[in-house]
Design an enzyme around this catalytic site. Sequence first.
Site, PDB file in Angstrom:
ATOM      1  CB  CYS A 101      31.738  86.871 -21.171  1.00 15.89           C
ATOM      2  SG  CYS A 101      30.412  85.954 -20.336  1.00 15.89           S
ATOM      3  CB  CYS A 198      24.325  89.367 -23.965  1.00 14.21           C
ATOM      4  SG  CYS A 198      25.484  89.474 -22.569  1.00 14.21           S
TER       5      CYS A 198
END
Length: 374
Positions: A101, A198
Site C-alpha cells: 500500500c 485494514c
Amino acid sequence: MKVLAAMSGGVDSAVAAARAHEAGHDVTGVHLALSRNPASYRSGARGCCTIEDSNDARRAADVIGIPFYVWDLSERFHADVVEDFMDEYAAGRTPNPCLRCNEKIKFAAVLDRALALGFDAVATGHYAILREGADGLVEMHRSVDAGKDQSYVLGVLDQHQLRHSLFPLGDTPKAQVREEAARRGLLVADKPDSHDICFVADGDNAGWLREKLGERAPNHGGVIVDDETGEELGRHDGTYGYTIGQRKGLRIGTPAPDGKPRFVLDIEPVEGTVRVGPRERLAVHGLEGIRPRWCGTVPASDTWGDCTVQLRAHGDEHRARLRVHDGGESVSVELLDPAYGIAPGQAVVVYDGSRVVGSATIASTDRSPVGSAS
C-alpha cells in the site's frame, strides 16, 4: 511549501498534519477511501480506513483549521493491494499488504496526484526520520521510538518519493504524540492504534481468503504431512490458510514423537501439500531477494558488504551480509544469526546503521548454514 496531509483518522496522522500546518506550510488534509463497498467497513479501531476513521479525520482537520477532502482510490487499492494479497497467498507466499500500500497507493497514486495538483510534498504520520545525507540525497532513518518505528514498511520508497515526503513524527516518542494531540484538542488523542489488515473485516485472514479465493485457488483442499516421515497428519481446506512458521490452527491430531509442537515448514500450492516439522528446521541462514527498491544510491554489485536486515514489520534486526547482482536487479543476503519462520513473499529491508538502504521481496530462503559464500 504546499503540503497534502494523508489523514487516516488516527492520532498520528492528525498530529503530523497539525505540525505541518504549525510549521507554516499550506496544508490540505485528505482521507483515502479504499473500500469499493463502504458498507463493508468495520467499526471500531481495528483497521485504518473505515467510515468511522473518515469522520475522525474530518473532525481533526476542522480543529487544525485546514481544508479536507476524501479521495476515492478504491479501484487502485483493490487492483494493487487486495488482488496482490490474494494472488500471493494462492501461490504459497506471504505478502505484506501495508508495504504494498505504501509503495503503490500512499507514495505513488497519492503522491502522483498531489504533484499534478501543485502540491510539493505528502505528509503522513509514519514514524521515520528524513535527513539530507553528505551526498545531497535524502536519507531515511529509524525513528527515535524503536517500538513504533515504521521504516520497515517504508523501505519500498525511492529517492523521488522521499524527496516529496514529510514524516513530522519521527523524532517524537508515541506517548508524547498522544499528549500533544490532547493539548491541541484533537479528539483522537486516546484512539487505539490500528491493527490487522485494514480490508479483512474481523482479522481472520484465512477465513477471508477462503471466502474470496474459493475454487479459484489451486488445490483448494489438500494434505498436511510430516516433513521428515511423509506421514499424513491431517487435511486442510486450502494452502492459503497457512504461512511458513505458523504453529497454531494446524488441525493435526497426532502429536510429534518428542511431544514438541510442529510448525509449517513448506507450502506447495500446486500439489496442495502443507509440510510441518520441528522449529529448529525453520532456521533460515540466507535468502534471495527480487524486485529491489533502493532508497538512494544502489550498492556496488558483486561484492559482499556488512549490513543489518529486518524481515518483519515488528521483527528483530539481524546482522547480515548483502550482495547486489546485475546493477541492483536482485540481491543475496547471508544471515550471520539465523532467523525463523521467514517466508517467500515477505520483504527484507536492508539497513546501514539506522539508515534504510532499500528493500527486496524474498523469493527463496536457504536453511543450510552460511559458509560457502565469498
